[in-house]
Design an enzyme around this catalytic site. Sequence first.
Site, mmCIF file in Angstrom:
data_model
loop_
_atom_site.group_PDB
_atom_site.id
_atom_site.type_symbol
_atom_site.label_atom_id
_atom_site.label_comp_id
_atom_site.label_asym_id
_atom_site.label_seq_id
_atom_site.Cartn_x
_atom_site.Cartn_y
_atom_site.Cartn_z
ATOM 1 N N CYS A 298 30.414 -10.796 79.435
ATOM 2 C CA CYS A 298 31.242 -10.906 78.227
ATOM 3 C C CYS A 298 30.475 -11.661 77.143
ATOM 4 C CB CYS A 298 32.528 -11.662 78.581
ATOM 5 S SG CYS A 298 33.540 -11.974 77.129
ATOM 6 N N SER B 140 42.285 -10.326 83.931
ATOM 7 C CA SER B 140 41.738 -9.187 84.683
ATOM 8 C C SER B 140 42.833 -8.281 85.222
ATOM 9 C CB SER B 140 40.927 -9.699 85.879
ATOM 10 O OG SER B 140 39.982 -10.633 85.491
ATOM 11 N N CYS C 70 41.824 -8.687 78.929
ATOM 12 C CA CYS C 70 41.237 -9.252 77.697
ATOM 13 C C CYS C 70 40.109 -8.356 77.211
ATOM 14 C CB CYS C 70 40.687 -10.639 78.002
ATOM 15 S SG CYS C 70 39.344 -10.560 79.196
ATOM 16 N N GLU D 21 30.870 -17.860 87.291
ATOM 17 C CA GLU D 21 30.583 -18.059 85.857
ATOM 18 C C GLU D 21 29.865 -19.395 85.647
ATOM 19 O OE1 GLU D 21 33.954 -18.039 83.095
ATOM 20 O OE2 GLU D 21 32.753 -19.198 81.703
HETATM 21 S S1 SF4 Z 1 35.958 -11.882 80.065
HETATM 22 FE FE1 SF4 Z 1 36.369 -14.076 80.239
HETATM 23 S S2 SF4 Z 1 35.312 -14.975 78.490
HETATM 24 FE FE2 SF4 Z 1 35.478 -12.792 78.070
HETATM 25 S S3 SF4 Z 1 37.341 -12.537 76.826
HETATM 26 FE FE3 SF4 Z 1 37.900 -12.263 78.994
HETATM 27 S S4 SF4 Z 1 38.559 -14.265 79.756
HETATM 28 FE FE4 SF4 Z 1 37.424 -14.571 77.834
#
Ligand code: SF4
Length: 278
Positions: free
Chosen positions: A93, A260, A12, A123
Amino acid sequence: MRVIVADQAGVCFGVKRALDLVYSECERCASLSTLGPLIHNPQVVGALEAKGVRVVRRVEDADCAIVLPSHGVPYEVHQAAKDAGLNVIDATCPFVANVHRRVRSLAAKGFTVVVVGDSDHSEVKAILSAAVENAIVISCAEEVDNYDWSGKKVGIVSQTTQTGDHFGEVVGKIAANSAQVMAYNTICYATHERQAAARELAPTVEAMFVVGGRNSANTNRLAEICESAGVPTYHIETASEIDPAWISGMEVVGLTAGASTPQWIIDEVKQKLERIGG
Ligand code: SF4
């Protein structure tokens, strides 16, 4: 056998940003450490270690530069790293940082803060610290009954990797029992998109493969979504875990991956499935 990859799967925005920061920083600094694993993927963490990036458990164990992970750290930890004179590279993030801002604002306005999430997840620990006090974690709707909400002003946020259904259930139950509720759906768009794509794909295939760290909250949610569609679901970290018996006689399987999981691991799993499946 056909392998269909979900429309949205894998790394992501927040994880890519964290990795870019670390790769560019390790060119400049020979002694870079990350506070805990940078992201919840053992293979990526191993690849960073091979480039000399150490994982340390405590700020005191870092040498001169420390990277704070994408899921954030409690405020005191960030401050301790600065006080120790370390070069602090904050890879939190922006979506997680947004949850911290929401929580600070709710706490300042006198709301009891509720975080819908897993209390053991780093988190969630970092989000709780933003409220300083008067904050609780609720992991499921049943836990709502453990508290007296009458007359309370309650501010609710979500761990970024929860499912919308789960969040809505907890919010509804608290709202039915308290004086005032301010609820912010802070599930991030990347999580939402990956969950929606998995939900769409799972009922159309004979088995689902969910690729990502076993310690990755968003990967575990994806596996739960696929299982709840009634399809055999295999949560694996790498291609080496695939048992050929799982796909024997199948014509089409689905593949998704947590936020991830790098593309090379997804590609390896897809290729191995195609090779075994014929
Ligand atoms: S790091 Fe976590 S909060 Fe940020 S975009 Fe990726 S899944 Fe979403």
